[in-house]
Design a protein around this motif. Structure first.
Motif, PDB file in Angstrom:
ATOM      1  N   LEU A 262       0.818  -1.197   0.000  1.00 23.65           N
ATOM      2  CA  LEU A 262       0.000   0.000   0.000  1.00 23.65           C
ATOM      3  C   LEU A 262       0.861   1.260   0.000  1.00 23.65           C
ATOM      4  O   LEU A 262       0.512   2.261  -0.622  1.00 23.65           O
ATOM      5  CB  LEU A 262      -0.930   0.011   1.215  1.00 23.65           C
ATOM      6  N   LEU A 263       1.987   1.221   0.689  1.00 25.94           N
ATOM      7  CA  LEU A 263       2.886   2.369   0.657  1.00 25.94           C
ATOM      8  C   LEU A 263       3.393   2.600  -0.764  1.00 25.94           C
ATOM      9  O   LEU A 263       3.458   3.720  -1.243  1.00 25.94           O
ATOM     10  CB  LEU A 263       4.074   2.140   1.603  1.00 25.94           C
ATOM     11  N   THR A 264       3.724   1.504  -1.456  1.00 27.15           N
ATOM     12  CA  THR A 264       4.158   1.612  -2.845  1.00 27.15           C
ATOM     13  C   THR A 264       3.054   2.187  -3.707  1.00 27.15           C
ATOM     14  O   THR A 264       3.290   3.004  -4.587  1.00 27.15           O
ATOM     15  CB  THR A 264       4.577   0.228  -3.383  1.00 27.15           C
ATOM     16  N   LEU A 265       1.807   1.757  -3.451  1.00 31.30           N
ATOM     17  CA  LEU A 265       0.664   2.311  -4.192  1.00 31.30           C
ATOM     18  C   LEU A 265       0.604   3.813  -4.034  1.00 31.30           C
ATOM     19  O   LEU A 265       0.382   4.549  -4.990  1.00 31.30           O
ATOM     20  CB  LEU A 265      -0.630   1.675  -3.671  1.00 31.30           C
ATOM     21  N   MET A 266       0.826   4.294  -2.812  1.00 30.41           N
ATOM     22  CA  MET A 266       0.730   5.728  -2.566  1.00 30.41           C
ATOM     23  C   MET A 266       1.886   6.486  -3.194  1.00 30.41           C
ATOM     24  O   MET A 266       1.717   7.601  -3.692  1.00 30.41           O
ATOM     25  CB  MET A 266       0.694   5.996  -1.063  1.00 30.41           C
ATOM     26  N   LEU A 267       3.077   5.888  -3.178  1.00 31.00           N
ATOM     27  CA  LEU A 267       4.239   6.590  -3.708  1.00 31.00           C
ATOM     28  C   LEU A 267       4.266   6.580  -5.229  1.00 31.00           C
ATOM     29  O   LEU A 267       4.702   7.537  -5.848  1.00 31.00           O
ATOM     30  CB  LEU A 267       5.528   5.939  -3.182  1.00 31.00           C
ATOM     31  N   CYS A 268       3.813   5.475  -5.816  1.00 32.46           N
ATOM     32  CA  CYS A 268       4.028   5.292  -7.249  1.00 32.46           C
ATOM     33  C   CYS A 268       2.751   5.260  -8.063  1.00 32.46           C
ATOM     34  O   CYS A 268       2.801   5.389  -9.276  1.00 32.46           O
ATOM     35  CB  CYS A 268       4.760   3.973  -7.497  1.00 32.46           C
TER      36      CYS A 268
ATOM     37  N   LEU B 182      -3.502   7.667   7.024  1.00 33.44           N
ATOM     38  CA  LEU B 182      -2.857   8.865   7.554  1.00 33.44           C
ATOM     39  C   LEU B 182      -1.431   8.545   7.983  1.00 33.44           C
ATOM     40  O   LEU B 182      -0.507   9.340   7.751  1.00 33.44           O
ATOM     41  CB  LEU B 182      -3.657   9.422   8.742  1.00 33.44           C
ATOM     42  N   GLN B 183      -1.224   7.387   8.583  1.00 27.10           N
ATOM     43  CA  GLN B 183       0.129   6.978   8.955  1.00 27.10           C
ATOM     44  C   GLN B 183       1.025   6.904   7.710  1.00 27.10           C
ATOM     45  O   GLN B 183       2.159   7.399   7.720  1.00 27.10           O
ATOM     46  CB  GLN B 183       0.114   5.615   9.649  1.00 27.10           C
ATOM     47  N   GLN B 184       0.495   6.294   6.638  1.00 22.34           N
ATOM     48  CA  GLN B 184       1.290   6.165   5.419  1.00 22.34           C
ATOM     49  C   GLN B 184       1.588   7.532   4.793  1.00 22.34           C
ATOM     50  O   GLN B 184       2.682   7.759   4.268  1.00 22.34           O
ATOM     51  CB  GLN B 184       0.555   5.277   4.406  1.00 22.34           C
ATOM     52  N   MET B 185       0.612   8.441   4.863  1.00 21.24           N
ATOM     53  CA  MET B 185       0.831   9.776   4.302  1.00 21.24           C
ATOM     54  C   MET B 185       1.865  10.560   5.104  1.00 21.24           C
ATOM     55  O   MET B 185       2.715  11.257   4.538  1.00 21.24           O
ATOM     56  CB  MET B 185      -0.497  10.534   4.233  1.00 21.24           C
ATOM     57  N   LEU B 186       1.826  10.427   6.434  1.00 23.60           N
ATOM     58  CA  LEU B 186       2.839  11.070   7.263  1.00 23.60           C
ATOM     59  C   LEU B 186       4.215  10.467   6.990  1.00 23.60           C
ATOM     60  O   LEU B 186       5.224  11.178   6.932  1.00 23.60           O
ATOM     61  CB  LEU B 186       2.480  10.918   8.743  1.00 23.60           C
ATOM     62  N   ALA B 187       4.242   9.151   6.837  1.00 24.96           N
ATOM     63  CA  ALA B 187       5.497   8.473   6.531  1.00 24.96           C
ATOM     64  C   ALA B 187       6.064   8.977   5.205  1.00 24.96           C
ATOM     65  O   ALA B 187       7.269   9.222   5.068  1.00 24.96           O
ATOM     66  CB  ALA B 187       5.269   6.964   6.472  1.00 24.96           C
TER      67      ALA B 187
ATOM     68  N   SER C  38       0.070   3.797  15.946  1.00 26.14           N
ATOM     69  CA  SER C  38       1.425   4.124  15.495  1.00 26.14           C
ATOM     70  C   SER C  38       1.643   5.627  15.419  1.00 26.14           C
ATOM     71  O   SER C  38       2.717   6.131  15.760  1.00 26.14           O
ATOM     72  CB  SER C  38       1.686   3.501  14.119  1.00 26.14           C
ATOM     73  N   ILE C  39       0.615   6.365  14.991  1.00 26.99           N
ATOM     74  CA  ILE C  39       0.737   7.813  14.898  1.00 26.99           C
ATOM     75  C   ILE C  39       0.947   8.410  16.274  1.00 26.99           C
ATOM     76  O   ILE C  39       1.790   9.299  16.472  1.00 26.99           O
ATOM     77  CB  ILE C  39      -0.513   8.411  14.225  1.00 26.99           C
ATOM     78  N   GLY C  40       0.184   7.912  17.258  1.00 29.38           N
ATOM     79  CA  GLY C  40       0.347   8.394  18.627  1.00 29.38           C
ATOM     80  C   GLY C  40       1.752   8.164  19.146  1.00 29.38           C
ATOM     81  O   GLY C  40       2.329   9.030  19.827  1.00 29.38           O
ATOM     82  N   ASP C  41       2.326   6.999  18.826  1.00 25.68           N
ATOM     83  CA  ASP C  41       3.698   6.704  19.261  1.00 25.68           C
ATOM     84  C   ASP C  41       4.685   7.676  18.630  1.00 25.68           C
ATOM     85  O   ASP C  41       5.620   8.154  19.295  1.00 25.68           O
ATOM     86  CB  ASP C  41       4.073   5.272  18.869  1.00 25.68           C
ATOM     87  N   TRP C  42       4.491   7.976  17.340  1.00 23.42           N
ATOM     88  CA  TRP C  42       5.385   8.909  16.658  1.00 23.42           C
ATOM     89  C   TRP C  42       5.305  10.301  17.282  1.00 23.42           C
ATOM     90  O   TRP C  42       6.315  10.977  17.473  1.00 23.42           O
ATOM     91  CB  TRP C  42       5.024   8.994  15.176  1.00 23.42           C
ATOM     92  N   VAL C  43       4.070  10.744  17.593  1.00 20.88           N
ATOM     93  CA  VAL C  43       3.895  12.075  18.192  1.00 20.88           C
ATOM     94  C   VAL C  43       4.598  12.145  19.538  1.00 20.88           C
ATOM     95  O   VAL C  43       5.294  13.128  19.858  1.00 20.88           O
ATOM     96  CB  VAL C  43       2.395  12.406  18.340  1.00 20.88           C
TER      97      VAL C  43
END
Length: 469
Positions: free
Chosen positions: A11-17, A77-82, A456-461
């Motif tokens: 899915l990350l690849t889908l978003m990037l490419c 949202l996690q993938q977009m932040l990443a 995961s987003i909460g952990d990053w924040v």
């Protein structure tokens, strides 16, 4: 997160490419087709994520039938932040992305969309934007996408997989969890649509013009005429809902529909299905409700025989080595539907991941029956078939069986490349997650309270705030 690591990487690849849909407006839509109020839902450094962007990513994934987790908004949202973090780091590291690369990607994407709509003029008409506006809209996202890909490549450049690691990965899979592969085939087709004679086409056009006059004069309602005469038996006189930001309808049909005012009836419009007149029932923004009457010029036996002869001659050229199946399909096949057609893939059917290996149950019944009599490497004689039963129009095709595998349980000997790919993806995923854990605290990170509970987003924040304290 509910998806496994390999699906997360996919899915990350889908978003990037992936190619994002070309929307007639940049606003997201709710199920009721009403604009969603836009707002900043998160930020990484000076890179922001809008609510509309989040909705668009969800919409794109659903259109591509990606299996989503229950917490899909959190996941995306996690993938977009990443993704934003990768872009920021690429800018910090001055990774090279040139204007020429951006322009090349931009022109490639424009060619893709122009191909979907049929022409630049049709694309501009349907979307309501000029090609210059579209270029401006896509330039920065493309630049960021290239930066993110460059950063990801830098992270992955030292990640290799050895044969012993592939074996270790395979050995850890529980025996009762090994994949079972049904019989898979590589199969292709070349389709030719018989062309009706010009006199028959003109007769069809005259019929539609007469029906238009009847509706406009009030002799009969358009709805009644559509119920009686339309060859689109699935809709008849029923109302169709057309969203011009999607690609579910023929672009010529969409363009003709959106030129109409409420109650107005179009002139005769040709599409890939036949000839139409369209009535606008109502319109709100990019959503239109229409009725249409479809007439299909009848194909005579002479037209069909002429097409069979042409396709048989093409088959002979392939068998005798004068051309290849792929070249012949690209030059001649009428199977050119943007989403499902085989013309652009050298005539071969492809899975969603781009693979040409398909389980037999994913093929239409007509081809499955033909495979019973074909040996690997053979091309069938021309056969007639009906591509869309609703339209009742016949086409002619030849079918090529390139390869066939027997049903089997996954093993290293037969499926090494597939297992190797999964093992490498898992190793890359771990490298990527390690990079995020090490680098996310170095970025300013802000997330709207409604997404604060995303794990995961909460952990990053928290890590980002701790690094600043």
């Amino acid at each position: 997160m509910t998806l496994n690591p390999l699906k997360q990487v996919a899915l990350l690849t889908l978003m990037l490419c992936g190619l994002a849909p070309l929307r007639a407006q940049t606003v997201a839509y709710s199920g009721a087709n009403k604009p969603v109020a836009d707002q900043v839902v998160a930020a990484v450094g000076n890179k922001i994520v809008l609510e509309s962007e989040l909705e668009n990513q969800l919409s794109q994934a659903r259109q591509q039938q990606v299996q989503l987790p229950p917490d899909a908004k959190c996941f995306f949202l996690q993938q977009m932040l990443a993704n934003k973090a990768l872009v920021l780091q690429a800018e910090r590291d001055s990774l090279p992305v040139t204007d020429d690369e951006v322009n090349a990607q931009l022109e490639q994407r424009l060619r893709y969309f122009i191909g979907q709509y049929g022409s630049q003029e049709k694309m501009e008409e349907v979307t309501g934007r000029s090609v210059y506006q579209i270029r401006d809209e896509f330039r920065e996202p493309i630049r960021e996408g290239l930066l993110a890909q460059a950063m990801q490549s830098k992270i992955f450049e030292g990640v290799k997989i050895t044969p012993s690691e592939v074996k270790d990965y395979f050995d850890k899979i529980p025996k009762d969890s090994l994949l079972f592969y049904e019989s898979e085939v590589e199969v292709g087709q070349i389709v030719l649509n018989p062309k009706p004679s010009p006199s028959v086409v003109q007769y069809t056009i005259d019929q539609l013009n007469d029906l238009k006059k009847q509706a406009e004069s009030g002799q009969k309602s358009f709805e009644v005429l559509a119920t009686i005469y339309s060859k689109d038996v699935a809709t008849g006189g029923n109302v169709l809902t057309v969203d011009r930001t999607q690609h579910n309808f023929d672009p010529d049909f969409v363009a003709a529909a959106f030129r109409l005012k409420n109650g107005e009836i179009s002139s005769v419009t040709k599409t890939q299905f036949g000839y139409h007149i369209i009535q606008m029932v109502s319109r709100q923004g990019d959503i239109a409700k229409v009725r249409h009457i479809l007439l299909i010029p009848p194909i005579t036996q002479i037209d069909l025989d002429r097409t069979i002869k042409k396709l048989d001659s093409l088959r002979t050229d392939i068998v005798e080595g004068k051309t290849t199946f792929g070249v012949a399909a690209a030059k001649n096949s009428d199977d050119d539907n943007v989403m499902t057609g085989t013309k652009r893939s050298g005539g071969m059917f492809t899975a969603q991941d781009g693979s040409t290996y398909l389980p037999i149950d994913q093929l239409d019944k007509g081809i499955v029956l033909m495979l019973d009599t074909l040996k690997v490497g053979e091309i069938s004689a021309p056969v007639t078939f009906t591509p869309d039963p609703r339209m009742q129009n016949s086409s002619v095709r030849i079918v090529y069986l390139k390869s066939r595998s027997e049903p089997h349980r996954e093993n290293l000997q037969d499926d090494y490349s597939k297992i190797q790919d999964r093992a490498l993806q898992e190793k890359q995923y771990k490298a990527l997650m390690k990079w995020y854990d090490e680098h996310m605290p170095s970025f300013y990170l802000r997330v709207d309270p409604q997404y604060a509970d995303c794990p995961s987003i909460g952990d990053w924040v928290k890590k980002s705030q701790s690094a600043k304290d």
